[in-house]
Design a protein around this motif. Structure first.
Motif, PDB file in Angstrom:
ATOM      1  N   PHE A   1      74.954  17.336  65.862  1.00 16.66           N
ATOM      2  CA  PHE A   1      76.405  17.218  65.874  1.00 16.66           C
ATOM      3  C   PHE A   1      76.946  16.773  64.511  1.00 16.66           C
ATOM      4  O   PHE A   1      78.053  17.153  64.141  1.00 16.66           O
ATOM      5  N   LEU A   2      76.181  15.996  63.756  1.00 18.18           N
ATOM      6  CA  LEU A   2      76.655  15.543  62.436  1.00 18.18           C
ATOM      7  C   LEU A   2      76.982  16.738  61.542  1.00 18.18           C
ATOM      8  O   LEU A   2      78.013  16.759  60.873  1.00 18.18           O
ATOM      9  N   HIS A   3      76.097  17.732  61.520  1.00 22.65           N
ATOM     10  CA  HIS A   3      76.371  18.927  60.713  1.00 22.65           C
ATOM     11  C   HIS A   3      77.497  19.749  61.334  1.00 22.65           C
ATOM     12  O   HIS A   3      78.425  20.174  60.648  1.00 22.65           O
TER      13      HIS A   3
ATOM     14  N   ALA B   1      87.376  17.107  52.593  1.00 27.75           N
ATOM     15  CA  ALA B   1      86.508  15.984  52.978  1.00 27.75           C
ATOM     16  C   ALA B   1      86.779  14.774  52.083  1.00 27.75           C
ATOM     17  O   ALA B   1      86.849  13.639  52.561  1.00 27.75           O
ATOM     18  N   ILE B   2      86.955  15.011  50.801  1.00 28.23           N
ATOM     19  CA  ILE B   2      87.274  13.920  49.867  1.00 28.23           C
ATOM     20  C   ILE B   2      88.634  13.312  50.229  1.00 28.23           C
ATOM     21  O   ILE B   2      88.789  12.086  50.255  1.00 28.23           O
ATOM     22  N   ALA B   3      89.605  14.155  50.552  1.00 28.87           N
ATOM     23  CA  ALA B   3      90.932  13.666  50.937  1.00 28.87           C
ATOM     24  C   ALA B   3      90.837  12.787  52.178  1.00 28.87           C
ATOM     25  O   ALA B   3      91.536  11.773  52.282  1.00 28.87           O
ATOM     26  N   GLU B   4      89.958  13.137  53.104  1.00 32.47           N
ATOM     27  CA  GLU B   4      89.763  12.338  54.324  1.00 32.47           C
ATOM     28  C   GLU B   4      89.299  10.929  53.973  1.00 32.47           C
ATOM     29  O   GLU B   4      89.784   9.942  54.516  1.00 32.47           O
ATOM     30  N   LEU B   5      88.366  10.816  53.039  1.00 35.62           N
ATOM     31  CA  LEU B   5      87.841   9.506  52.646  1.00 35.62           C
ATOM     32  C   LEU B   5      88.892   8.694  51.884  1.00 35.62           C
ATOM     33  O   LEU B   5      88.990   7.475  52.065  1.00 35.62           O
ATOM     34  N   ILE B   6      89.686   9.362  51.076  1.00 33.25           N
ATOM     35  CA  ILE B   6      90.765   8.675  50.362  1.00 33.25           C
ATOM     36  C   ILE B   6      91.818   8.176  51.356  1.00 33.25           C
ATOM     37  O   ILE B   6      92.286   7.035  51.265  1.00 33.25           O
ATOM     38  N   ASP B   7      92.182   9.020  52.317  1.00 34.18           N
ATOM     39  CA  ASP B   7      93.179   8.633  53.331  1.00 34.18           C
ATOM     40  C   ASP B   7      92.781   7.344  54.043  1.00 34.18           C
ATOM     41  O   ASP B   7      93.626   6.482  54.299  1.00 34.18           O
ATOM     42  N   ASN B   8      91.503   7.211  54.375  1.00 36.73           N
ATOM     43  CA  ASN B   8      91.042   6.011  55.085  1.00 36.73           C
ATOM     44  C   ASN B   8      91.324   4.738  54.294  1.00 36.73           C
ATOM     45  O   ASN B   8      91.638   3.703  54.869  1.00 36.73           O
ATOM     46  N   ALA B   9      91.207   4.812  52.979  1.00 36.59           N
ATOM     47  CA  ALA B   9      91.419   3.631  52.140  1.00 36.59           C
ATOM     48  C   ALA B   9      92.872   3.184  52.124  1.00 36.59           C
ATOM     49  O   ALA B   9      93.163   2.017  51.882  1.00 36.59           O
ATOM     50  N   TYR B  10      93.780   4.102  52.405  1.00 33.65           N
ATOM     51  CA  TYR B  10      95.202   3.770  52.311  1.00 33.65           C
ATOM     52  C   TYR B  10      95.867   3.546  53.663  1.00 33.65           C
ATOM     53  O   TYR B  10      97.081   3.401  53.735  1.00 33.65           O
TER      54      TYR B  10
ATOM     55  N   MET C   1      83.939   2.090  63.333  1.00 31.76           N
ATOM     56  CA  MET C   1      84.184   3.125  62.325  1.00 31.76           C
ATOM     57  C   MET C   1      83.073   4.167  62.320  1.00 31.76           C
ATOM     58  O   MET C   1      83.315   5.348  62.088  1.00 31.76           O
ATOM     59  N   LEU C   2      81.839   3.758  62.594  1.00 29.14           N
ATOM     60  CA  LEU C   2      80.724   4.695  62.595  1.00 29.14           C
ATOM     61  C   LEU C   2      80.489   5.328  63.965  1.00 29.14           C
ATOM     62  O   LEU C   2      79.557   6.113  64.130  1.00 29.14           O
ATOM     63  N   SER C   3      81.321   5.000  64.961  1.00 32.49           N
ATOM     64  CA  SER C   3      81.261   5.635  66.273  1.00 32.49           C
ATOM     65  C   SER C   3      82.193   6.845  66.284  1.00 32.49           C
ATOM     66  O   SER C   3      83.161   6.900  65.530  1.00 32.49           O
ATOM     67  N   PHE C   4      81.918   7.788  67.149  1.00 31.32           N
ATOM     68  CA  PHE C   4      82.704   9.016  67.199  1.00 31.32           C
ATOM     69  C   PHE C   4      83.856   8.907  68.184  1.00 31.32           C
ATOM     70  O   PHE C   4      83.677   8.482  69.317  1.00 31.32           O
ATOM     71  N   GLY C   5      85.035   9.320  67.730  1.00 28.28           N
ATOM     72  CA  GLY C   5      86.193   9.386  68.600  1.00 28.28           C
ATOM     73  C   GLY C   5      86.826   8.053  68.923  1.00 28.28           C
ATOM     74  O   GLY C   5      87.682   7.972  69.797  1.00 28.28           O
ATOM     75  N   TYR C   6      86.444   6.994  68.220  1.00 27.25           N
ATOM     76  CA  TYR C   6      87.025   5.685  68.493  1.00 27.25           C
ATOM     77  C   TYR C   6      87.992   5.315  67.383  1.00 27.25           C
ATOM     78  O   TYR C   6      87.653   5.357  66.199  1.00 27.25           O
ATOM     79  N   SER C   7      89.199   4.960  67.752  1.00 27.24           N
ATOM     80  CA  SER C   7      90.166   4.438  66.795  1.00 27.24           C
ATOM     81  C   SER C   7      91.149   3.536  67.531  1.00 27.24           C
ATOM     82  O   SER C   7      91.691   3.919  68.563  1.00 27.24           O
TER      83      SER C   7
ATOM     84  N   GLY D   1      87.379  11.234  61.017  1.00 29.33           N
ATOM     85  CA  GLY D   1      87.488  11.627  59.616  1.00 29.33           C
ATOM     86  C   GLY D   1      86.340  11.197  58.729  1.00 29.33           C
ATOM     87  O   GLY D   1      85.816  11.989  57.953  1.00 29.33           O
ATOM     88  N   PHE D   2      85.926   9.922  58.817  1.00 31.49           N
ATOM     89  CA  PHE D   2      84.835   9.473  57.953  1.00 31.49           C
ATOM     90  C   PHE D   2      83.562  10.256  58.233  1.00 31.49           C
ATOM     91  O   PHE D   2      82.878  10.704  57.317  1.00 31.49           O
ATOM     92  N   LYS D   3      83.236  10.436  59.511  1.00 29.62           N
ATOM     93  CA  LYS D   3      81.999  11.125  59.872  1.00 29.62           C
ATOM     94  C   LYS D   3      82.026  12.583  59.436  1.00 29.62           C
ATOM     95  O   LYS D   3      81.084  13.075  58.831  1.00 29.62           O
ATOM     96  N   SER D   4      83.118  13.292  59.701  1.00 28.91           N
ATOM     97  CA  SER D   4      83.186  14.705  59.320  1.00 28.91           C
ATOM     98  C   SER D   4      83.249  14.860  57.805  1.00 28.91           C
ATOM     99  O   SER D   4      82.574  15.721  57.236  1.00 28.91           O
ATOM    100  N   GLY D   5      84.036  14.010  57.140  1.00 26.29           N
ATOM    101  CA  GLY D   5      84.175  14.111  55.688  1.00 26.29           C
ATOM    102  C   GLY D   5      82.904  13.785  54.931  1.00 26.29           C
ATOM    103  O   GLY D   5      82.478  14.523  54.040  1.00 26.29           O
ATOM    104  N   SER D   6      82.268  12.688  55.301  1.00 26.56           N
ATOM    105  CA  SER D   6      81.055  12.288  54.573  1.00 26.56           C
ATOM    106  C   SER D   6      79.920  13.277  54.801  1.00 26.56           C
ATOM    107  O   SER D   6      79.179  13.609  53.872  1.00 26.56           O
ATOM    108  N   MET D   7      79.782  13.794  56.013  1.00 26.12           N
ATOM    109  CA  MET D   7      78.698  14.733  56.295  1.00 26.12           C
ATOM    110  C   MET D   7      78.978  16.122  55.726  1.00 26.12           C
ATOM    111  O   MET D   7      78.064  16.908  55.520  1.00 26.12           O
ATOM    112  N   ARG D   8      80.240  16.437  55.389  1.00 29.28           N
ATOM    113  CA  ARG D   8      80.562  17.688  54.692  1.00 29.28           C
ATOM    114  C   ARG D   8      80.100  17.608  53.241  1.00 29.28           C
ATOM    115  O   ARG D   8      79.681  18.598  52.646  1.00 29.28           O
ATOM    116  N   LEU D   9      80.137  16.400  52.670  1.00 29.48           N
ATOM    117  CA  LEU D   9      79.782  16.217  51.262  1.00 29.48           C
ATOM    118  C   LEU D   9      78.287  16.008  51.048  1.00 29.48           C
ATOM    119  O   LEU D   9      77.779  16.253  49.958  1.00 29.48           O
ATOM    120  N   GLY D  10      77.575  15.535  52.054  1.00 35.84           N
ATOM    121  CA  GLY D  10      76.138  15.285  51.910  1.00 35.84           C
ATOM    122  C   GLY D  10      75.500  15.022  53.261  1.00 35.84           C
ATOM    123  O   GLY D  10      76.189  14.886  54.271  1.00 35.84           O
TER     124      GLY D  10
END
Length: 171
Positions: A25-27, A39-48, A87-93, A110-119
């Motif tokens: 599922f991660l991939h 994916a990068i935008a997703e990680l930036i959005d989380n910080a703000y 944050m590392l669980s799926f579908g929880y916010s 977002g974090f899970k999909s974005g980070s796994m898209r990049l690596g």
């Protein structure tokens, strides 16, 4: 030293029960980003998001043992062990508006999909006022241990009442 229980990272269901996810599922989840910049935008959005309150964000590329690595860093509030696990669980916010500012990250994906898209691997280092945590979302790790469900190791050190540190191990 206190140790909390070991858990699979789950998806929230409508009846407040957990459903463990297959490592593939991660991939699969990462393909929701058709190009790396979303994916990068997703990680930036989380910080703000208002609960994070970051005012600065840095992206760096470095080499670690011959592998190219991207690092994303902000000066936000940091995560305690409970927030890291969520944050590392799926579908929880549980994000809500703060002082009229609506959060961007409300779906818990977002974090899970974005980070796994990049690596294939993401290591999260976080430090708040009372807690330092490390969490690992890693397709490589799951393949190596032949995991049947997504397992996310998390280690947290929490400052106690007398400036002692308590170690939490979550998996």
């Amino acid at each position: 030293m206190k140790t909390k229980g070991l858990h699979c990272v789950s998806a929230q269901t409508t009846q407040d029960m957990s459903l463990c996810l297959c490592p593939k599922f991660l991939h699969t989840n990462s393909t929701s980003h058709t190009w790396p910049f979303s994916a990068i935008a997703e990680l930036i959005d989380n910080a703000y998001d208002p609960d994070v309150s970051a005012s600065q964000f840095w992206i760096d590329k470095t080499m670690v043992q011959g592998q190219e690595c991207l690092s994303f860093m902000d000066n936000g509030n940091g995560l305690d062990h409970d927030t890291m696990h969520k944050m590392l669980s799926f579908g929880y916010s549980d994000k809500t508006a703060i002082k009229g500012l609506e959060p961007i990250g409300i779906y818990g994906n977002g974090f899970k999909s974005g980070s796994m898209r990049l690596g294939k691997d993401a290591i999260v280092f976080s430090k708040s006022k009372t807690t330092s945590c490390v969490g690992m979302l890693s397709q490589t790790y799951l393949e190596k241990i032949d995991a049947q469900q997504i397992i996310v190791p998390i280690v947290c050190f929490e400052k106690g009442e007398r400036n002692e540190y308590i170690l939490y191990l979550l998996r």
